[in-house]
Write an enzyme that holds these catalytic residues in place. Structure first.
Site, PDB file in Angstrom:
ATOM      1  N   ASP A 478       0.833  -1.210   0.000  1.00 25.26           N
ATOM      2  CA  ASP A 478       0.000   0.000   0.000  1.00 25.26           C
ATOM      3  C   ASP A 478       0.867   1.259   0.000  1.00 25.26           C
ATOM      4  O   ASP A 478       2.083   1.213   0.273  1.00 25.26           O
ATOM      5  CB  ASP A 478      -0.894  -0.034   1.249  1.00 25.26           C
ATOM      6  N   ASP A 548     -10.702   2.292  -3.288  1.00 26.58           N
ATOM      7  CA  ASP A 548     -11.193   2.147  -1.918  1.00 26.58           C
ATOM      8  C   ASP A 548     -12.707   2.257  -1.859  1.00 26.58           C
ATOM      9  O   ASP A 548     -13.299   2.055  -0.808  1.00 26.58           O
ATOM     10  CB  ASP A 548     -10.558   3.199  -1.004  1.00 26.58           C
TER      11      ASP A 548
HETATM   12  C1  DGJ Z   1      -5.816   1.915   1.917  1.00 24.62           C
HETATM   13  C2  DGJ Z   1      -6.204   0.671   1.176  1.00 24.62           C
HETATM   14  O1  DGJ Z   1      -6.662   0.977  -0.097  1.00 24.62           O
HETATM   15  C3  DGJ Z   1      -7.237  -0.073   1.997  1.00 24.62           C
HETATM   16  O2  DGJ Z   1      -7.692  -1.194   1.289  1.00 24.62           O
HETATM   17  C4  DGJ Z   1      -6.614  -0.463   3.297  1.00 24.62           C
HETATM   18  O3  DGJ Z   1      -5.558  -1.360   3.066  1.00 24.62           O
HETATM   19  C5  DGJ Z   1      -6.116   0.763   4.036  1.00 24.62           C
HETATM   20  N1  DGJ Z   1      -5.258   1.563   3.214  1.00 24.62           N
HETATM   21  C6  DGJ Z   1      -5.379   0.381   5.288  1.00 24.62           C
HETATM   22  O4  DGJ Z   1      -4.799   1.451   5.893  1.00 24.62           O
END
Ligand code: DGJ
Length: 764
Positions: A478, A548
């Site tokens: 991430d 997201d």
């Molecule tokens: C952003 C990601 O896109 C989410 O799926 C998740 O992993 C969060 N970060 C966790 O902080």
């Protein structure tokens, strides 16, 4: 021969199966662009070069007042020698001047495709898959050589371009602009298509007619970004999914980029693509080289669908790499939306146990397992297990997950550092920063300075320890903020503006090393969802968390925009809870499942909270996905209904004012069309899956026939739905020409999934 050279005319003709691209070295040494479009047998340059004097377009050759670079279509234009359009490069000399002139010096035609040093790129497995042309252009005053690199694939309508700079002089030079490519079109009769949006609404398809001046997209965020994808296309105004001309441009790069079209005074169009020149400079000492990222150019005269399929084939087979490239990807469950930061080992195992019973294949432990992290305020950089939450450690958890018959995945965010971390306390200079300025935090974190070798080494060694300690089968990588105060403690003042690009080079080096050390780990990239959904990341990690926003309806335009360029297997798509956590929408479980089945399928919810009926349905959905997985993940994509299928429709309601939006804004604004539909077909055209989603129901609606694509007109197909109900057997020709009457779907957010299988021929 895919690349030919005609010495009398000094003409290069590059051919892919259905396209031609031609350029010519003029007697002045300038390299003119002649043609790009449908494949031609022969090129006549005299009809293609618009020479002739024009007022206020100066003439760099004194005896030629019919000759100006301002009107000449060129392969790699420069600034300061009579061309006023956007240059491909801009070079600052020690005397403060910046007028460069590149003239042809040499060329090489090679079989195959050389790799680009330090950068991701498309590749060949056998040399006879592609041919490469390298053209050396030299600036006589500085001794700078720019090598233009072109590759054409023999079995795909793809042209890649890049440029390599070499300082062959005696003085240092400063590259202020070093784009990957520039191409001139003889007209401006095009729409510009871009993929734009924001966090949680990435890659909406935006389409607008070209107008005089500069139009395009750029990222100054240090990442390719949610806001704009490094992709643009020029499309003839009549282009839709199956008709019309489309020229696609995509940059294999994950940092700041520029993608623009400039329409000049004579209504010709120049497209430029490369690293964003804003806040970029690269000092090139004598003898040093600089390699630009690769641009991937695709031409289609059969609309957007054919362009998408070419990109997909190339990226699936000759950009993505490693053990997972051709392997069906597992059905995952991710605990993020199930637990967020609030979990312990017992809870995770309970989630995993329930998921395993439903048919899930891999469990992903998301954020919050390390340091003392219980929210997003701390611990990035402290990659040791949080013993409060997981007292028996990661190895134990991964063993337990494996004992349930699941594989184990782990979330990391290695490019970041929390000010509240042991790492920051011991290395406060390891983040991007500018002395004397405050350090701007985003999500309470700073960005590690990956332009530094010591930081890159530390990431590789730290993650090697983490991935070896536990039994890690999958990694979600991430990255949750964009850059500010882009400076490095290790670079001298004259190299500070190299930081952002050096960061991306450092990131690529780290990824190369880790993916080579752990070839059996499936890596998924993520940046707050799809903030770095670009070909650069796909080279290292063959799939990306798409957004997201996990709401099925919001995902319709996001996935339509993503699939315009990137293959379904790269597009992670999960079923989440209803009401949805991002938008609060309530949608049927079946619709959520069918929309997620358009990509790399998984779950992002707490399976313990599903009712017995929902559990039963989920079991069926997972079993269904496993059956259609090869079709979706390795089939050909045919968009049937999405924002591009109805050019100029202005949406089906909605739009910026709540009324019908202006034509071309549909993708950007969310699902404003009444219906979305798509399909996947296996390469042998024996099997297919089609899906239709109705966004809002209408009273007294029109009956709707869904015309399919990509089938074999000579084959008969048995058609049945997700419940196993047969719809009958129809000819491929009928399904494509007459379509299927899908009837009336009652209710909002309803979806229909159809499967098709070619019947054995009666005589077989
Ligand atoms: C952003 C990601 O896109 C989410 O799926 C998740 O992993 C969060 N970060 C966790 O902080």
């Amino acid at each position: 021969m895919p690349i030919t050279y005609e010495p009398e005319e000094r003409l290069f003709h590059l051919q892919s199966p259905h396209t031609s691209y031609a350029l010519q070295v003029l007697e002045t040494g300038h390299v003119a662009h002649l043609y790009w479009g449908p494949r031609l047998r022969r090129i006549h340059p005299e009809t293609l070069l618009p020479l002739g004097g024009r007022s206020f377009s100066p003439n760099p050759i004194p005896e030629r007042d019919d000759y100006s670079l301002d009107t000449l279509p060129q392969e790699y234009p420069t600034y300061g020698r009579s061309d006023y359009r956007a240059p491909a490069c801009h070079v600052l000399e020690p005397d403060g001047s910046s007028a460069t002139e590149l003239r042809f010096a040499a060329f090489r035609i090679l079989t195959g495709k050389p790799r680009l040093a330090g950068l991701p790129s498309t590749y060949v497995e056998q040399p006879d898959e592609a041919d490469t042309l390298e053209l050396d252009l030299v600036d006589p005053k500085t001794g700078l050589t720019v090598t233009l690199q072109y590759t054409v694939y023999r079995n795909l309508d793809v042209l890649t371009r890049a440029a390599r700079f070499r300082n062959g002089g005696t003085q240092p030079l400063s590259l202020q602009r070093a784009l990957s490519m520039s191409v001139d079109f003889p007209s401006a009769d095009f729409d510009l298509v871009q993929l734009s949006g924001a966090w949680a609404r990435e890659r909406g398809i935006l389409r607008r007619p070209l107008a005089p001046g500069i139009q395009g997209v750029e990222s100054r965020r240090g990442a390719s970004s949610h806001q704009h994808n490094p992709f643009i296309a020029l499309a003839s105004p009549d282009a839709d999914h199956t008709h019309g001309e489309v020229y696609g441009f995509n940059l294999v790069y994950s940092g700041n980029f520029l993608a623009q079209a400039e329409v000049d005074q004579f209504a010709t169009t120049r497209v430029s693509l490369g690293i964003a020149p804003f806040d970029f400079a690269w000092r090139l000492e004598p003898g040093e080289t600089f390699q630009t990222p690769e641009a991937v150019l695709v031409y289609s005269d059969q609309g957007f669908g054919a362009m998408s399929r070419t990109y997909h084939r190339l990226y699936r087979t000759r950009l993505c790499r490693g053990a997972f490239r051709d392997t069906p990807r597992p059905v995952v469950i991710n605990n993020w939306e199930a637990t967020y930061f609030d979990f312990d080992e017992a809870m995770l195992l309970d989630v995993a146990r329930h998921a395993a019973r439903l048919g899930v294949e891999l469990f992903v432990l998301d954020d919050g397992w390390f340091g003392h992290r219980s929210d997003d305020r701390s611990s990035l950089g402290d990659w040791t297990v949080n013993l409060q939450k997981l007292p028996s450690g990661l190895r134990h958890l991964s063993d337990e997950i494996h004992a349930l018959g699941l594989r184990f995945g782990l979330w990391v965010e290695p490019e970041m550092i929390s000010p509240d971390s042991d790492l920051y306390r011991s290395h406060p200079d390891w983040c991007l920063h500018i002395p004397g300025r405050p350090r701007t935090e985003g999500r309470h974190q700073l960005v590690l300075d990956l332009s530094r070798q010591d930081v890159c080494r530390w990431i590789v060694e730290t993650l090697t320890r983490v991935f070896s300690e536990a039994r890690v089968d999958y990694v979600k990588w991430d990255m949750n903020r964009h850059m500010t105060e882009v400076g490095s403690a290790q670079l001298p003042p004259e190299r500070q503006r190299e930081t952002a690009h050096r960061y991306i080079l450092g990131l690529y080096q780290v990824l190369e090393e880790l993916t080579s050390r752990f070839p059996n780990i499936l890596f998924e990239s993520c940046s707050g969802g799809g903030g770095r959904f670009d070909p650069g990341m796909l080279y290292y990690m063959p799939q990306t968390w798409t957004s997201d926003d996990s709401d099925a309806i919001a995902r319709l335009p996001i996935q339509a925009g993503t699939r315009l360029v990137y293959p379904a297997v790269a597009m992670a798509a999960h079923v989440s809870a209803s009401p949805n956590h991002q938008v609060g929408r309530v949608t049927p479980l079946e619709t959520r499942a069918f929309v997620a089945m358009a990509g790399n399928f998984g779950y992002e919810l707490d399976p313990r909270k599903l009712t017995p009926q929902e559990q039963e349905a989920t079991r069926r959905h997972i079993a269904l996905y496993k059956e259609i997985r090869p079709v979706v993940q390795f089939g050909e994509y045919y968009p049937l209904l999405d924002p591009l299928a109805q050019p100029g429709a202005g949406g089906g309601g909605g739009g910026r004012t709540g009324q019908a939006g202006p034509a071309g804004w549909e993708g950007f604004e969310g699902p404003t069309l009444p219906r979305y539909a798509w399909m996947y077909v296996t390469p042998d055209r024996r099997e297919a899956v089609a899906c239709l989603v109705q966004v809002l129901a209408q009273a007294n609606p029109l009956r709707y026939r869904l015309r399919l694509q990509g089938l074999d007109p000579g084959k008969d197909y048995h058609v049945w739905d997700a419940d196993g109900r047969s719809w009958g057997t129809f000819g491929g020709d009928e399904l494509m020409s007459c379509g299927l009457d899908v009837g009336l779907l009652a209710g909002d957010f309803r979806a229909l999934l159809l499967r098709l299988k070619a019947e054995p021929h009666p005589s077989a």
